[in-house]
Design a protein around this motif. Sequence first.
Motif, PDB file in Angstrom:
ATOM      1  N   MET A   1      44.929  -9.058  54.300  1.00  0.00           N
ATOM      2  CA  MET A   1      44.267  -9.912  53.311  1.00  0.00           C
ATOM      3  C   MET A   1      42.771  -9.597  53.281  1.00  0.00           C
ATOM      4  O   MET A   1      42.124  -9.558  54.322  1.00  0.00           O
ATOM      5  N   LYS A   2      42.225  -9.368  52.091  1.00  0.00           N
ATOM      6  CA  LYS A   2      40.807  -9.040  51.961  1.00  0.00           C
ATOM      7  C   LYS A   2      39.948 -10.243  52.329  1.00  0.00           C
ATOM      8  O   LYS A   2      40.237 -11.373  51.931  1.00  0.00           O
ATOM      9  N   LYS A   3      38.873  -9.991  53.062  1.00  0.00           N
ATOM     10  CA  LYS A   3      37.946 -11.057  53.407  1.00  0.00           C
ATOM     11  C   LYS A   3      37.276 -11.594  52.145  1.00  0.00           C
ATOM     12  O   LYS A   3      36.938 -10.840  51.236  1.00  0.00           O
ATOM     13  N   ASN A   4      37.082 -12.908  52.129  1.00  0.00           N
ATOM     14  CA  ASN A   4      36.334 -13.527  51.044  1.00  0.00           C
ATOM     15  C   ASN A   4      34.896 -13.704  51.528  1.00  0.00           C
ATOM     16  O   ASN A   4      34.553 -14.671  52.200  1.00  0.00           O
ATOM     17  N   ILE A   5      34.060 -12.737  51.196  1.00  0.00           N
ATOM     18  CA  ILE A   5      32.692 -12.716  51.697  1.00  0.00           C
ATOM     19  C   ILE A   5      31.924 -13.954  51.259  1.00  0.00           C
ATOM     20  O   ILE A   5      31.151 -14.539  52.034  1.00  0.00           O
ATOM     21  N   ASP A  12      29.111 -20.169  56.823  1.00  0.00           N
ATOM     22  CA  ASP A  12      28.069 -19.903  57.828  1.00  0.00           C
ATOM     23  C   ASP A  12      26.702 -20.415  57.394  1.00  0.00           C
ATOM     24  O   ASP A  12      25.696 -20.168  58.078  1.00  0.00           O
ATOM     25  N   ASN A  13      26.660 -21.095  56.245  1.00  0.00           N
ATOM     26  CA  ASN A  13      25.409 -21.658  55.708  1.00  0.00           C
ATOM     27  C   ASN A  13      24.343 -20.585  55.489  1.00  0.00           C
ATOM     28  O   ASN A  13      23.156 -20.799  55.726  1.00  0.00           O
ATOM     29  N   LYS A  14      24.782 -19.435  54.994  1.00  0.00           N
ATOM     30  CA  LYS A  14      23.875 -18.332  54.727  1.00  0.00           C
ATOM     31  C   LYS A  14      23.644 -18.179  53.219  1.00  0.00           C
ATOM     32  O   LYS A  14      24.465 -18.624  52.410  1.00  0.00           O
ATOM     33  N   PRO A  15      22.554 -17.547  52.804  1.00  0.00           N
ATOM     34  CA  PRO A  15      22.300 -17.321  51.381  1.00  0.00           C
ATOM     35  C   PRO A  15      23.339 -16.376  50.770  1.00  0.00           C
ATOM     36  O   PRO A  15      23.956 -15.570  51.477  1.00  0.00           O
ATOM     37  N   THR A  16      23.495 -16.463  49.456  1.00  0.00           N
ATOM     38  CA  THR A  16      24.409 -15.564  48.748  1.00  0.00           C
ATOM     39  C   THR A  16      23.727 -14.995  47.511  1.00  0.00           C
ATOM     40  O   THR A  16      22.915 -15.662  46.873  1.00  0.00           O
ATOM     41  N   ILE A  17      24.081 -13.760  47.204  1.00  0.00           N
ATOM     42  CA  ILE A  17      23.588 -13.099  45.996  1.00  0.00           C
ATOM     43  C   ILE A  17      24.782 -12.584  45.210  1.00  0.00           C
ATOM     44  O   ILE A  17      25.578 -11.789  45.716  1.00  0.00           O
ATOM     45  N   GLY A  18      24.886 -13.038  43.970  1.00  0.00           N
ATOM     46  CA  GLY A  18      25.910 -12.529  43.071  1.00  0.00           C
ATOM     47  C   GLY A  18      25.265 -11.843  41.880  1.00  0.00           C
ATOM     48  O   GLY A  18      24.043 -11.844  41.723  1.00  0.00           O
ATOM     49  N   ASP A  39      26.692  -9.703  47.195  1.00  0.00           N
ATOM     50  CA  ASP A  39      27.784 -10.306  47.964  1.00  0.00           C
ATOM     51  C   ASP A  39      29.043 -10.513  47.130  1.00  0.00           C
ATOM     52  O   ASP A  39      30.152 -10.463  47.664  1.00  0.00           O
ATOM     53  N   TYR A  40      28.869 -10.774  45.839  1.00  0.00           N
ATOM     54  CA  TYR A  40      30.044 -10.964  44.975  1.00  0.00           C
ATOM     55  C   TYR A  40      29.685 -10.651  43.528  1.00  0.00           C
ATOM     56  O   TYR A  40      28.547 -10.835  43.105  1.00  0.00           O
ATOM     57  N   LYS A 237      19.706 -21.672  47.997  1.00  0.00           N
ATOM     58  CA  LYS A 237      19.897 -20.402  48.698  1.00  0.00           C
ATOM     59  C   LYS A 237      20.962 -19.521  48.047  1.00  0.00           C
ATOM     60  O   LYS A 237      21.302 -18.467  48.578  1.00  0.00           O
ATOM     61  N   ASP A 238      21.484 -19.953  46.894  1.00  0.00           N
ATOM     62  CA  ASP A 238      22.518 -19.190  46.190  1.00  0.00           C
ATOM     63  C   ASP A 238      22.001 -18.786  44.815  1.00  0.00           C
ATOM     64  O   ASP A 238      21.614 -19.644  44.011  1.00  0.00           O
ATOM     65  N   PHE A 239      22.037 -17.482  44.547  1.00  0.00           N
ATOM     66  CA  PHE A 239      21.503 -16.970  43.284  1.00  0.00           C
ATOM     67  C   PHE A 239      22.459 -15.959  42.667  1.00  0.00           C
ATOM     68  O   PHE A 239      23.127 -15.203  43.375  1.00  0.00           O
ATOM     69  N   SER A 240      22.493 -15.958  41.325  1.00  0.00           N
ATOM     70  CA  SER A 240      23.193 -14.913  40.599  1.00  0.00           C
ATOM     71  C   SER A 240      22.142 -14.115  39.841  1.00  0.00           C
ATOM     72  O   SER A 240      21.413 -14.665  39.002  1.00  0.00           O
TER      73      SER A 240
END
Length: 265
Positions: A1-5, A12-18, A39-40, A237-240
């Motif tokens: 199963m592919k990890k869902n990054i 983990d309460n980390k920032p994300t960039i899409g 990240d996605y 902390k989450d941006f697209s």
Amino acid sequence: MKKNILRELINDNKPTIGTHVLTVWPGMTEVIGHAGTIDYVEFTATYTPHDLFALENFGRTIDLFENMSSMIKLDQEPRTYLAKKAVNSGIQNALFADVRTVEDVKECVASMKPDTPTGKGKAGVAMSRHMGYIYPNNTSLADSIKSAEDGVIALMIEKKTAVENLESLLSVPGIDMVQFGPGDYSINIGRPGDTDHPEIKEAELYTIQTSQKMDIRPRVEISTWEQAKPYLELGVKDFSLGVDLAIIHDYCKTEGKKLINLLNS
């Protein structure tokens, strides 16, 4: 199963960039993956023509990259059908447009969750890509259930009624992320395109602060990295970052104008 990054980073309460793509050509997604900074990838299906084969190819391309996951932005109708086809294609996360009511939100969540005693959703067995096409065995079925449970569910908050009833909407269990939509909100309140109007900025701030208060991540769409700075001060902390069509348009407009001026000098 592919990890869902995306799910792992949120947990983990980390920032994300899409980033967004309207072009469903797999090569575009591969180019983004090779950049190594995203990240996605969100396929913004609400804005562009596509078919079900395109969804599978998008899912396959994401699978080439260990540290990148997928999202799809879905139209308001038919939510359950579209979400099911996206998940069956291997797309892990979903952003739902045009939610207005608590019942809308419940339908969004149910369309992504497994039909188990705890999940209480609508996702079941399918002879589709995410289950290996053939009738799944115990292992693949367990993996698909886990994948459905891990899927990030995001909501577009872009209607006046959604902002007014935001706490009720976000009280529905299963929501991970919200995205304020200034464009649609401006239309909905009778100020089309006036996205810098104080009333719209106030609604955006309220959406961000309310979601944070309810332990739901607010995401912000930006065109350049500099635009993230004021939102960082709010704790976002989450941006697209960017969208393929806009990037191409801006490049052609800016560089083309410079070349025209050079040729005419």
